[in-house]
Design a protein around this motif. Structure first.
Motif, mmCIF file in Angstrom:
data_model
loop_
_atom_site.group_PDB
_atom_site.id
_atom_site.type_symbol
_atom_site.label_atom_id
_atom_site.label_comp_id
_atom_site.label_asym_id
_atom_site.label_seq_id
_atom_site.Cartn_x
_atom_site.Cartn_y
_atom_site.Cartn_z
ATOM 1 N N LEU A 138 0.841 -1.289 0.102
ATOM 2 C CA LEU A 138 0.035 0.053 0.188
ATOM 3 C C LEU A 138 1.153 1.310 -0.047
ATOM 4 O O LEU A 138 1.941 1.390 0.783
ATOM 5 C CB LEU A 138 -0.946 0.043 1.215
ATOM 6 N N ALA A 139 0.689 2.229 -0.940
ATOM 7 C CA ALA A 139 1.260 3.654 -0.867
ATOM 8 C C ALA A 139 0.653 4.398 -0.089
ATOM 9 O O ALA A 139 -0.551 4.777 -0.560
ATOM 10 C CB ALA A 139 1.600 3.815 -2.461
ATOM 11 N N HIS A 176 -2.125 16.276 14.880
ATOM 12 C CA HIS A 176 -2.069 14.741 14.645
ATOM 13 C C HIS A 176 -0.919 14.566 13.603
ATOM 14 O O HIS A 176 -0.121 15.626 13.100
ATOM 15 C CB HIS A 176 -3.285 14.635 13.834
ATOM 16 N N GLN A 177 -0.522 13.378 13.656
ATOM 17 C CA GLN A 177 0.645 13.014 13.031
ATOM 18 C C GLN A 177 0.202 12.320 11.640
ATOM 19 O O GLN A 177 -0.728 11.630 11.375
ATOM 20 C CB GLN A 177 1.506 12.076 13.581
ATOM 21 N N PHE A 178 1.209 12.330 10.531
ATOM 22 C CA PHE A 178 0.981 11.604 9.259
ATOM 23 C C PHE A 178 2.432 11.202 8.931
ATOM 24 O O PHE A 178 3.459 11.729 9.030
ATOM 25 C CB PHE A 178 0.160 12.624 8.317
ATOM 26 N N TYR A 179 2.397 10.675 7.587
ATOM 27 C CA TYR A 179 3.829 10.094 7.109
ATOM 28 C C TYR A 179 3.507 9.789 5.647
ATOM 29 O O TYR A 179 2.223 9.492 5.055
ATOM 30 C CB TYR A 179 4.260 8.992 7.829
ATOM 31 N N THR A 180 4.696 9.494 4.973
ATOM 32 C CA THR A 180 4.543 9.010 3.727
ATOM 33 C C THR A 180 5.391 7.991 3.664
ATOM 34 O O THR A 180 6.846 7.755 3.981
ATOM 35 C CB THR A 180 5.217 10.160 2.568
ATOM 36 N N ALA A 181 5.020 6.636 3.158
ATOM 37 C CA ALA A 181 5.696 5.270 3.173
ATOM 38 C C ALA A 181 5.049 4.203 2.355
ATOM 39 O O ALA A 181 3.955 4.377 1.872
ATOM 40 C CB ALA A 181 5.794 4.778 4.550
ATOM 41 N N ASP A 182 5.733 3.467 1.792
ATOM 42 C CA ASP A 182 5.281 2.159 1.192
ATOM 43 C C ASP A 182 5.086 0.946 2.360
ATOM 44 O O ASP A 182 6.107 0.612 3.140
ATOM 45 C CB ASP A 182 6.063 1.536 0.077
ATOM 46 N N LEU A 183 3.850 0.492 2.441
ATOM 47 C CA LEU A 183 3.671 -0.404 3.565
ATOM 48 C C LEU A 183 3.481 -1.799 2.778
ATOM 49 O O LEU A 183 2.577 -1.932 1.866
ATOM 50 C CB LEU A 183 2.339 -0.153 4.336
ATOM 51 N N ARG A 228 -6.482 3.565 -1.314
ATOM 52 C CA ARG A 228 -6.225 2.499 -0.369
ATOM 53 C C ARG A 228 -5.845 1.113 -1.310
ATOM 54 O O ARG A 228 -5.771 0.210 -0.902
ATOM 55 C CB ARG A 228 -6.817 2.325 0.756
ATOM 56 N N THR A 229 -6.211 1.181 -2.553
ATOM 57 C CA THR A 229 -6.083 0.129 -3.391
ATOM 58 C C THR A 229 -4.717 -0.261 -3.697
ATOM 59 O O THR A 229 -3.800 0.624 -3.230
ATOM 60 C CB THR A 229 -6.803 0.339 -4.948
#
Length: 353
Positions: free
Chosen positions: A10-11, A147-154, A242-243
């Motif tokens: 998921l990206a 609030h927190q957020f991030y960028t990541a490949d899960l 979220r696809t």
């Protein structure tokens, strides 16, 4: 083949799809784990399974009813589904546990989930960002929040035990592990949906099994829900598709997953890697235990450099028909249609050994 092993990526782009417990009333933290001292955000398996379940419901699947009891009833807080896997596809695919009250003679029932999925962990460490906000409309004293957020490949592995879909083992004479279903409850539920269920011997236990058409449909629904996946927190602030950005699938005879080291993060911190050479070695090691083709869905534009490297490394596998590649959505939905049409019926029984 009786298992469908896979891995999903998921990206997350500036998102917070799965949040942790707030430490105070004004901050919403994202979930993360420390791996070798560095922060890896993650989406829990519970959250992902909820997204799949909700996507199935949005597509028309009738969800199992949920009952919650707690302080208002003077009881311990708990929530359970109808625990009726013969009637509800989500109870069948995702399992449940329904603990009976100690004061009653009812048995505790549970069902292990045929659909198993891991934690969607960031493939590389990232720095989580904290966003500061203010609510000040029409009030004298602004309310501060963050609030927190991030960028990541899960990435996370999954495994689907196909013979157990629509197959419900019954309690043995010697007791032991809690029931999946009592025979009376199973036959009652099966009759209610006019499913024509039959008794079978399954992995050493007596079991009730739904018709193959019903079992095919449930697996197809699951794959289509993953293809059209929606869900996650903070969508008003971060939206987020979220696809799956990438999905890999391989039918296996046993419950192993050869894709674990095929899709992971580079040790030098350069991000996602998908290794065709590792896939070739894994397929060779598990020769006779998997079925062609390995299906890989990769969204165009997602990690182009990694895609180019994989295309070069996997060219012999693709050329030999051992690996097929497509966009994740048509790949997953196409497999769902194959299953509905009966092309994969041999996956629904354990192989003869």
């Amino acid at each position: 083949m009786s298992y469908l092993a896979g891995k999903i990526v998921l990206a997350v782009e500036a998102g917070a799809p799965n949040n942790g417990k707030s430490e105070n009333t004004t901050t919403t933290p994202v979930k993360y784990a420390r791996v070798r001292g560095r922060i890896h955000p993650y989406v829990s398996a519970q959250a992902f399974r909820r997204w799949v379940r909700d996507t199935m419901t949005a597509a028309g699947s009738v969800p199992s009813t949920v009952e919650r009891v707690g302080k208002a009833q003077g009881k311990a807080q708990k929530a359970t589904t109808a625990a009726d896997p013969a009637r509800f596809a989500d109870d069948d695919l995702f399992g449940y546990m329904k603990a009976a009250a100690k004061s009653k003679d009812d048995a505790t029932t549970l069902r292990d989930s045929p659909f198993m999925v891991g934690t969607f962990m960031s493939v590389e460490p990232v720095r989580v960002t904290e966003d500061f906000g203010v609510m000040s409309r029409g009030i004298d004293e602004p309310v501060l929040h963050s609030h927190q957020f991030y960028t990541a490949d899960l990435a996370a592995p999954f495994l689907l035990d196909l013979p157990r879909v629509g197959t419900f083992t019954l309690a043995g004479k010697k007791g032991g592990k809690a029931n999946y279903l009592s025979k009376q409850e199973a036959m009652k539920a099966a009759a209610a949906i006019e499913a024509g269920a039959t008794m079978v011997s399954f992995r050493g236990q007596q079991a009730l099994r739904l018709p193959l058409e019903t079992r095919r449909e449930r697996v197809a629904l699951l794959l289509e829900a993953i293809a059209d996946l929606a869900g996650g927190a903070k969508k008003a602030l971060h939206y987020g598709d979220r696809t799956p950005a990438l999905v890999a699938l391989v039918p296996m005879a046993g419950g192993v997953n050869p894709l674990g080291f095929v899709v992971d993060g580079a040790e030098d911190g350069s991000g996602l890697r998908v290794r065709g050479d590792v896939l070739a070695q894994e397929l060779e090691a598990w020769q006779g235990q998997w079925e062609m083709p390995v299906r890989i869905g990769w969204r165009p534009g997602f990690r182009d450099r990694a895609r180019k490297e994989f295309d070069n490394q996997a060219a012999p596998l693709v050329g030999g028909g051992r690996v097929v590649m497509d966009h994740p959505r048509p790949l997953l939905r196409g497999l769902a249609e194959e299953i509905r049409a009966g092309a994969c019926d041999h996956w629904f029984d354990d192989p003869q050994r």
